[in-house]
Design an enzyme around this catalytic site. Sequence first.
Site, short mmCIF file in Angstrom:
data_model
loop_
_atom_site.label_atom_id
_atom_site.label_comp_id
_atom_site.label_asym_id
_atom_site.label_seq_id
_atom_site.Cartn_x
_atom_site.Cartn_y
_atom_site.Cartn_z
N TYR A 159 -9.61 -10.84 -6.74
CA TYR A 159 -8.68 -11.07 -7.85
C TYR A 159 -9.05 -12.31 -8.65
CZ TYR A 159 -6.07 -7.48 -5.51
OH TYR A 159 -5.73 -6.29 -4.94
N LYS A 170 -2.14 -2.07 7.93
CA LYS A 170 -3.30 -1.49 8.61
C LYS A 170 -3.37 -2.01 10.05
CE LYS A 170 -6.41 -0.57 4.72
NZ LYS A 170 -7.73 -0.86 4.14
N ARG A 196 -0.32 -2.51 -6.69
CA ARG A 196 -0.66 -3.56 -5.73
C ARG A 196 -1.64 -4.56 -6.34
NH1 ARG A 196 -1.12 -4.67 -0.08
NH2 ARG A 196 -3.25 -4.98 0.68
N ARG A 199 0.87 -1.17 0.00
CA ARG A 199 0.00 0.00 0.00
C ARG A 199 0.91 1.23 0.00
NH1 ARG A 199 -2.11 -3.41 4.22
NH2 ARG A 199 -4.21 -4.19 3.75
N HIS A 239 -4.12 -8.92 3.88
CA HIS A 239 -5.58 -8.87 4.02
C HIS A 239 -5.99 -9.70 5.24
CE1 HIS A 239 -6.26 -8.03 -0.56
NE2 HIS A 239 -6.05 -6.92 0.14
N HIS A 288 -2.09 2.27 -5.89
CA HIS A 288 -2.78 1.02 -5.56
C HIS A 288 -2.88 0.10 -6.78
CE1 HIS A 288 -4.47 -0.36 -1.80
NE2 HIS A 288 -5.44 -0.99 -2.45
#
Length: 299
Positions: free
Chosen positions: A279, A172, A247, A148, A270, A244
């Site tokens: 994806y 995150k 990514r 990110r 994630h 992004h």
Amino acid sequence: MKWKTAIKDYTFYLKIERGLSDNSVQGYIRDITKLEKYLEENSITTTPLVITDEILQQFIYEASKNLKATSLARLISGIKNFFSYLVFEDLRKDNPAELLESPKTGRKLPDVLSIEEIDMLIAAIDLSSPEGQRNKAILETLYGCGLRVSELITLKISDLFFDEGFIKVTGKGNKDRFVPIANTTMKYINIYVQEIRCHLNIDPQFSDNVFLNRRGKQLTRAMIFTIIKQLSEKIGLQKKISPHTFRHSFATHLLQNGANLIAIQQMLGHSSITTTEIYMHLDRQHLSEVMQNFHPRKH
């Protein structure tokens, strides 16, 4: 309890108890600030502890006139979270936002660059300038490690474990993960660090940051967006891209080449496999090949 007090307490809760990043906290607070502004502009006198569902319904109705479905869904989610927090803290007995209905947004598939487009963008960088060498290392890292943009600008030299072939990334919620790094990416980071970065007058506060601006300070998210936008315009790319996008491309190309979805989830950081599964929808040809190669009744 006044709105200013509630927002201040909520900010503290999101940062300390939930451990959210500054960007996530700002997003949540922005939603509540919009509600506060609406009440003020319409001379509606109420507080977070007594506001009714009717007022919230009217607020969302007015907001829907100017917001896209995805933005409206995000706003509603933010409002619900705020009042859930008040209930959790025993400041309210009910959540007046629980009946707010989010619009159906569908799931937008992320834009993806082809390998050729990525090569063209990197080839368009002017390597005659110090910033050019840095920008090449940045794009190679975004694509090579699937970071990110916030993870890229805060990446530390002390988190580069090149001998082991990994970098430590703080994602995150301040969650750390180890991401494999390819020899090519290591090479360009080393060129930048050993030949360019070492000549900067580095601000002590950012002495451990890998990527720095010309004043020796941490790069901003906006600067990374600008670098990519200018390169995109330079090669005449018709796609609308951002940091992004690299990514997304990282994950998609791994999947296309046979990588395991769980491994991709771990590399992207994630928390839920559901987020990574998007994806799977990007390359139907790949899915068809998987069926032909692995299903017992393929013949």
